[in-house]
Motif scaffolding. Structure first.
Motif, short mmCIF file in Angstrom:
data_model
loop_
_atom_site.label_atom_id
_atom_site.label_comp_id
_atom_site.label_asym_id
_atom_site.label_seq_id
_atom_site.Cartn_x
_atom_site.Cartn_y
_atom_site.Cartn_z
N ALA A 4 7.11 11.02 0.00
CA ALA A 4 5.66 11.21 -0.18
C ALA A 4 5.33 11.47 -1.65
O ALA A 4 4.33 10.96 -2.18
N GLN A 5 6.17 12.26 -2.30
CA GLN A 5 5.95 12.56 -3.72
C GLN A 5 6.04 11.29 -4.56
O GLN A 5 5.23 11.08 -5.46
N ASP B 112 0.85 -1.18 0.00
CA ASP B 112 0.00 0.00 0.00
C ASP B 112 0.89 1.25 0.00
O ASP B 112 2.05 1.19 0.41
N PRO B 113 0.36 2.39 -0.41
CA PRO B 113 1.15 3.63 -0.39
C PRO B 113 1.24 4.20 1.03
O PRO B 113 0.78 5.31 1.32
N THR B 114 1.82 3.41 1.92
CA THR B 114 1.98 3.81 3.31
C THR B 114 3.47 3.76 3.65
O THR B 114 4.28 3.26 2.88
N VAL B 115 3.80 4.30 4.84
CA VAL B 115 5.21 4.42 5.22
C VAL B 115 5.40 3.94 6.65
O VAL B 115 4.59 4.24 7.53
N VAL B 116 6.48 3.21 6.87
CA VAL B 116 6.94 2.87 8.21
C VAL B 116 8.17 3.70 8.52
O VAL B 116 9.10 3.78 7.71
N VAL B 117 8.16 4.34 9.69
CA VAL B 117 9.36 5.00 10.21
C VAL B 117 9.84 4.16 11.38
O VAL B 117 9.20 4.11 12.44
N ALA B 118 10.94 3.46 11.18
CA ALA B 118 11.52 2.60 12.23
C ALA B 118 12.80 3.26 12.71
O ALA B 118 13.71 3.51 11.92
N TYR B 119 12.85 3.54 14.00
CA TYR B 119 14.01 4.27 14.51
C TYR B 119 14.55 3.62 15.76
O TYR B 119 13.86 2.90 16.49
N GLY B 120 15.82 3.87 16.01
CA GLY B 120 16.46 3.56 17.28
C GLY B 120 17.10 4.82 17.80
O GLY B 120 17.65 5.61 17.02
N SER B 121 17.03 5.04 19.09
CA SER B 121 17.59 6.27 19.65
C SER B 121 18.01 6.02 21.08
O SER B 121 17.21 5.59 21.91
N MET B 122 19.27 6.31 21.36
CA MET B 122 19.78 6.05 22.71
C MET B 122 19.50 7.21 23.66
O MET B 122 19.22 7.00 24.84
N ALA C 220 6.56 15.47 8.67
CA ALA C 220 6.48 15.92 7.28
C ALA C 220 5.60 14.98 6.45
O ALA C 220 4.87 15.42 5.56
N LEU C 221 5.65 13.71 6.74
CA LEU C 221 4.78 12.76 6.06
C LEU C 221 3.31 13.03 6.39
O LEU C 221 2.44 13.03 5.50
N THR C 222 3.04 13.27 7.67
CA THR C 222 1.67 13.54 8.10
C THR C 222 1.12 14.79 7.42
O THR C 222 -0.04 14.82 6.99
N GLU C 223 1.95 15.81 7.30
CA GLU C 223 1.52 17.05 6.66
C GLU C 223 1.18 16.85 5.19
O GLU C 223 0.44 17.66 4.61
N ARG C 224 1.68 15.79 4.61
CA ARG C 224 1.42 15.50 3.20
C ARG C 224 0.39 14.39 3.02
O ARG C 224 0.27 13.80 1.94
N GLY C 225 -0.35 14.10 4.07
CA GLY C 225 -1.46 13.17 3.96
C GLY C 225 -1.13 11.72 4.25
O GLY C 225 -1.99 10.84 4.07
N PHE C 226 0.09 11.45 4.70
CA PHE C 226 0.48 10.08 5.04
C PHE C 226 0.62 9.97 6.55
O PHE C 226 1.35 10.73 7.17
N THR C 227 -0.09 9.02 7.13
CA THR C 227 0.04 8.77 8.56
C THR C 227 0.96 7.58 8.74
O THR C 227 0.55 6.43 8.54
N PRO C 228 2.21 7.80 9.09
CA PRO C 228 3.16 6.69 9.11
C PRO C 228 2.97 5.79 10.32
O PRO C 228 2.46 6.19 11.36
#
Length: 396
Positions: free
Chosen positions: A391-392, A250-260, A274-282
Motif C-alpha cells: 500500500a505504501q 491503476d493504484p489498485t490491488v488484486v489478491v488471488a489465492y488458492g486454498s484447499m 490490511a489493504l482495506t484499512e489503508r484505503g485500498f479495496t482489493p
C-alpha cells in the motif's frame, strides 16, 4: 426479424447474436453471450464486410436479404480477419452469391486456402489500397498480429466508418443495444476488458502500432466484429485498447489465492484486510472458483498483485499454476508483487512463485510470507505487513 439497423448511410449491421456458445475459443466463459458483427455497404457494388460463425448463417443471410435491393447481389466479401467465427459461413455464402469476390491481403488468401480450399475469385489488397464501390471508397490498412498475422482494418472514407475487425471489440451480445449510446456502458467496458486481456493482450505492442496508424484517420464510427458499435464516442475504444496495450495500471490491488482447507485463505484475508484499512479495496479472487478470465482482467488494470498459494505435490496449487501460465503467455509487466505461500511437510510453492516473478521481471515487495501448517498470529501479522508495504508503494 426486425430490419437490420443502419450504422451510416447505405451501411447496415447484418451480424448475429450468440447466446448458445458457453466458451469462446473453448476457453473463455460468455455469461452475456457474444456478437459476430458483419456489415453490408450497399452501393453500385455491394460489399459484405466480415461474416459470421457458420452455425448462425440463416439469420445472417436473412439480414443481408432484408437490405439488398431487388436485383442486387453481394459483389465482395472483405475479410478483415480469417478466424472461423468470422469466416465459417464463407463456403455457403459463396454458394448463395456465386459471383462474390473474396477480398483480403496476401496472408489472408494463404489462410483461406488452408481453411477452406481454393476459393476463387479472390482479390489481393495491400496497405493503403482502395476498393471503389461507387460513392463509397473502402481503404485497407494492414494491422498484422492484432491478433493474427493477416488482420487488417477497412475504412470507408465516405461515411467515416472504421471496420476494425477484432480490434476494439468485446464480449457480450448487442441485441439490447447495438450502439455505445444504447448499451450498459459499465457492463460493456468490463466485457471489452475481459475480451482484450484474454484474446488480444499478448499482442499489445502490435495493437499500439495499429493505433499509431489510425492517428490521422478521420473515423467517425468504430465498427468492430464483436460488441458495440461506437458512434457517440468512437475514440473511447481506441483509447482503452491503447491504455491496456501499454499495460497502464491503476493504484489498485488484486489478491488471488488458492486454498484447499482454508489456511491459505486466512493468510490472504489478513493481507486483504490490511489493504482495506489503508484505503485500498482489493479485488479478491479464489482461483479455484473464479474463472481465470475474470481474474486476469482485474490484474491487467491493477498495479499491485498478491498471490497466495499452497504447495501441492511439491509445486503450485494447480488453479494458481494455470493462472500464472496465462499471465506469462500474455507477457504481464510492470507490477508490484506480493507472495504468500504455505506448505504441510515440504515446500515448493514459494520457489515456483519466485521463479515466476523472476521470469516476468516483476518487483517483489517484502516480506515474502512462507508458512508451515495452518499459520500463527505472527504469520498473519507478516501478511498484514506485506500488504502495508505494498500500500505504501502504491501511494508513493
Amino acid at each position: 426479424m426486425a430490419a437490420p439497423p443502419s450504422i451510416a448511410p447505405e451501411t447496415y449491421w447484418v451480424g448475429v447474436n450468440d447466446h448458445e456458445t458457453d466458451l469462446f475459443e473453448a476457453l473463455w466463459p460468455l455469461p452475456y453471450g457474444v456478437s459476430y458483427n458483419a456489415y453490408l455497404v450497399v452501393d453500385h457494388k455491394v460489399a459484405l464486410i466480415d461474416a459470421v460463425k457458420g452455425h448462425f448463417l440463416a439469420d445472417h443471410l436473412h439480414r443481408i436479404r432484408q437490405v439488398l435491393p431487388p436485383g442486387k447481389s453481394v459483389d465482395y466479401l472483405i475479410i478483415n480477419h480469417m478466424e472461423p467465427d468470422h469466416t465459417g459461413a464463407i463456403q455457403i455464402l459463396r454458394s448463395v452469391f456465386p459471383d462474390m469476390t473474396l477480398v483480403g491481403n496476401k496472408k489472408t488468401l494463404e489462410m483461406l486456402e488452408a481453411f477452406y480450399g481454393a476459393c476463387p475469385p479472390c482479390r489481393q489488397v495491400g496497405d493503403g489500397d482502395v476498393l471503389d464501390l461507387g460513392a463509397h471508397k473502402l481503404q485497407f490498412s494492414l494491422t498484422p498480429m492484432v491478433h493474427w498475422p493477416e488482420t487488417m482494418m477497412t475504412f470507408d472514407a465516405t461515411t467515416g466508418v472504421l471496420f476494425s475487425g477484432d480490434a476494439f471489440g468485446g464480449f457480450g451480445t448487442v441485441d439490447q443495444g447495438l450502439f455505445d449510446d444504447e448499451i450498459d456502458r459499465e457492463l460493456m467496458h468490463g466485457e471489452m476488458l475481459r475480451y482484450f486481456t484474454n484474446i488480444v493482450a499478448r499482442y499489445g505492442k502490435m495493437v499500439l502500432k495499429a493505433v499509431d496508424k489510425l492517428r490521422d484517420v478521420p473515423f467517425r464510427v468504430v465498427a468492430p466484429t464483436h460488441g458495440a458499435v461506437w458512434r457517440k464516442d468512437p475514440s473511447l475504444p481506441v483509447r482503452l485498447y491503447e491504455r491496456w496495450s501499454a499495460q497502464e495500471t491503476d493504484p489498485t490491488v488484486v489478491v488471488a489465492y488458492g486454498s484447499m482447507y482454508g489456511n491459505t485463505y486466512r493468510l490472504a484475508e489478513a493481507a486483504a484486510r490490511a489493504l482495506t484499512e489503508r484505503g485500498f479495496t482489493p479485488f479478491v479472487h479464489d482461483v479455484a472458483r473464479t474463472h481465470a478470465s475474470f481474474v486476469i482482467a482485474d490484474i491487467w488494470t491493477s498495479k499491485g498483485l498478491i498471490l497466495a498459494c499452497p504447495t501441492y505435490n511439491t509445486g503450485l496449487f494447480p488453479p494458481m499454476e494455470t493462472l500464472l501460465a496465462f499471465l506469462e503467455n500474455k507477457l504481464l509487466q510492470h507490477r508490484l508483487l506480493g507472495l504468500i505461500t504455505s506448505y504441510a511437510w515440504a515446500g515448493g510453492a514459494r520457489k515456483a512463485l519466485e521463479s515466476f516473478a523472476e521470469r516476468m521481471s516483476l518487483e517483489v515487495v517484502e516480506p515474502i510470507v512462507d508458512v508451515k501448517g495452518a499459520g500463527t498470529a505472527d504469520d498473519l501479522e507478516r501478511c498484514a505487513l506485506l500488504a502495508a508495504n505494498l500500500a505504501q508503494r502504491l501511494s508513493a
